[in-house]
Design a protein around this motif. Sequence first.
Motif, PDB file in Angstrom:
ATOM      1  N   HIS A  54       0.818  -1.224   0.000  1.00  0.00           N
ATOM      2  CA  HIS A  54       0.000   0.000   0.000  1.00  0.00           C
ATOM      3  C   HIS A  54       0.851   1.272   0.000  1.00  0.00           C
ATOM      4  CE1 HIS A  54       0.776   0.807   4.253  1.00  0.00           C
ATOM      5  NE2 HIS A  54       0.746  -0.515   4.380  1.00  0.00           N
ATOM      6  N   TRP A 114      -4.563   6.298  -1.345  1.00  0.00           N
ATOM      7  CA  TRP A 114      -5.633   5.502  -0.751  1.00  0.00           C
ATOM      8  C   TRP A 114      -5.956   6.034   0.645  1.00  0.00           C
ATOM      9  CZ3 TRP A 114      -4.130  -0.364  -1.381  1.00  0.00           C
ATOM     10  CH2 TRP A 114      -4.170  -0.713  -2.726  1.00  0.00           C
ATOM     11  N   ALA A 137      -6.457   1.014   2.654  1.00  0.00           N
ATOM     12  CA  ALA A 137      -5.173   0.325   2.807  1.00  0.00           C
ATOM     13  C   ALA A 137      -5.298  -0.811   3.820  1.00  0.00           C
ATOM     14  CB  ALA A 137      -4.088   1.311   3.233  1.00  0.00           C
ATOM     15  N   VAL A 152      -7.530  -3.708   2.260  1.00  0.00           N
ATOM     16  CA  VAL A 152      -6.786  -4.423   1.224  1.00  0.00           C
ATOM     17  C   VAL A 152      -5.693  -5.280   1.875  1.00  0.00           C
ATOM     18  CG1 VAL A 152      -5.184  -4.141  -0.721  1.00  0.00           C
ATOM     19  CG2 VAL A 152      -7.300  -2.803  -0.633  1.00  0.00           C
ATOM     20  N   SER A 153      -4.994  -4.721   2.846  1.00  0.00           N
ATOM     21  CA  SER A 153      -3.944  -5.468   3.535  1.00  0.00           C
ATOM     22  C   SER A 153      -4.507  -6.685   4.252  1.00  0.00           C
ATOM     23  CB  SER A 153      -3.206  -4.565   4.527  1.00  0.00           C
ATOM     24  OG  SER A 153      -2.485  -3.580   3.831  1.00  0.00           O
TER      25      SER A 153
END
Length: 116
Positions: A25, A31, A36, A39-40
Amino acid sequence: MSPLLLTPFLLVLSNIVMTLAWYGHLKAPSWPMWVAILVSWGIAFFEYCLAVPANRIGYGAFTGQQLKVMQEVITLSVFAVFSVTLLGEPLRWTYFAAMGCLVMACVFIFLPSGGG
């Protein structure tokens, strides 16, 4: 495949995935933080799908302590490649000195215990 080969292989794969989850990220600074994080987390799920079997398969062939030290060396090796190729950061001599210390940790953790 033998646990002696399968375990490090799965740990390398899990560390590649986790490095992307933790640091990928950084290439998307626009973002929002919550994106972030989500998504992580999504990427990290797949890392667990590799790391948990690696440790379960390897435990017995390796001690828990050996698995952890091996994982740390793999993590720094994977991150070294990631930081140079994706983040464009140079490796300094201090990184190599730290990696040498961890390699020595591997040497020590894999030495026979001498009955202790």
